[in-house]
Design an enzyme around this catalytic site. Structure first.
Site, PDB file in Angstrom:
ATOM      1  CG  ASP A 180      -1.965   1.051   1.230  1.00 25.96           C
ATOM      2  OD1 ASP A 180      -2.326   1.533   0.141  1.00 25.96           O
ATOM      3  OD2 ASP A 180      -2.450   1.411   2.319  1.00 25.96           O
ATOM      4  CE  LYS A 226     -12.471   5.153 -12.217  1.00 20.87           C
ATOM      5  NZ  LYS A 226     -13.541   4.213 -12.617  1.00 20.87           N
TER       6      LYS A 226
END
Ligand SMILES: CCCCCCCCCCCCCCCC(=O)SCCNC(=O)CCNC(=O)[C@H](O)C(C)(C)COP(=O)(O)OP(=O)(O)OC[C@H]1O[C@@H](n2cnc3c(N)ncnc32)[C@H](O)[C@@H]1OP(=O)(O)O
Length: 262
Positions: A180, A226
């Site tokens: 992440d 996005k």
């Protein structure tokens, strides 16, 4: 209080923010200031030296510099990538390399953005999750190199003994954390302020504690707000695949962190 902070932020940046405050609410002002901090940090991700108004030294430590806990393997890969970054030639000229090492601080708002007052205002005790254990080598030792041209980055990661999950092996949550972090760093570098919306992970082989691995992240595509990133975790010679992942990051306005939907 907010006016006081605004005045200090203004002087930090050589601008008279305080004088221009008429007609702007403190919330708007802080929001603009935070936005500017985030934008500039994510574009440049470099320490900003300002004259500290705080009486004590707050010299930032770049946690991605080599330390004595790094294994020879970690150090070798680091040196190889440093060799691909900008170098100074003998005649003093800068030679551009394709890669750039990103610094890493334990307080991103404060050190990566010079938001010394904001970091106190938001949460004085906050620390970046991956950089909050003092014991060198115990948890996440990592350094991220980014290749802007190719829109990808490589993280060299050494997994410490406090990251155990299955006996002798790295916890899946710790692997998710570093993935992440690395994919988020690349997405932030390319798209500005973002948050993780989706992270899919396939764990292909168990990763022994103490391993040094490469986390390769690359831009897949950007669609409106996005940013899609792909990721592979391999051994340093790339012969062994440990993990694969895809991640979606959505661009946010700074107000998002304060509960605004805009
Ligand atoms: C700060 C200073 C930095 C300084 C330098 C730092 C250096 C150090 C770097 C460390 C790097 C760490 C990186 C860790 C980053 C986190 O871990 S963040 C923490 C975990 N994430 C969260 O808590 C996020 C919680 N979720 C949210 O806040 C919101 O749902 C989101 C994700 C922001 C999306 O907001 P939203 O309002 O729903 O978005 P919205 O505008 O409606 O949708 C935009 C588009 O995304 C799509 N979408 C939204 N969510 C999803 C989803 N889950 N799945 C699929 N599509 C989705 C929508 O369908 C829409 O698509 P289109 O219509 O455009 O086709």
């Amino acid at each position: 209080m907010l006016r006081h902070i605004a005045r200090r932020l203004g002087s930090l940046h050589g601008q008279q923010i305080f004088n221009g405050l008429k007609g702007i609410s403190p919330d708007q002002l802080l929001s603009k200031e935070i936005h500017r901090h985030l934008q500039s940090s994510l574009e440049t991700i470099s320490p900003i030296s300002t004259t500290s108004l705080w009486p004590f030294s707050s010299q930032p430590r770049d946690f991605s510099q080599p330390n004595s806990s790094w294994s020879p393997e970690m150090r070798k890969v680091y040196d190889d990538y440093i060799g691909l970054c900008d170098t100074d030639s003998e005649n003093g000229e800068k030679q551009k390399g394709p890669w750039r090492k990103l610094p890493s601080y334990n307080r991103s708002i404060k050190y990566a953005t010079a938001g010394i007052h904001l970091s106190k205002l938001i949460q004085a005790k906050a620390r970046l999750f991956t950089r909050n254990v003092k014991d060198q080598g115990a948890t996440f030792e990592y350094v991220v190199f980014v290749n802007k041209e190719e829109k990808r980055c490589v993280c060299v990661f050494q997994a410490g003994h406090l990251l155990e999950g299955a006996p002798g092996h790295v916890h899946g949550g710790a692997i998710a954390t570093i993935i992440d972090t690395v994919t988020g760093t690349l997405a932030g570098f390319l798209s500005g302020p973002i948050m993780t919306a989706n992270l899919n992970i396939d764990y292909r082989s168990p990763m022994p504690l103490g391993s040094v691995v490469l986390i390769h992240s690359a831009l897949d595509r950007i669609e409106r707000k996005k940013t899609y990133i792909t990721c592979k975790v391999t051994s340093t010679d790339e012969s062994k695949l440990y993990t694969e992942a895809t991640a979606l990051f959505v661009s946010i306005g700074v107000g998002h962190l304060f509960g605004s939907r805009n």
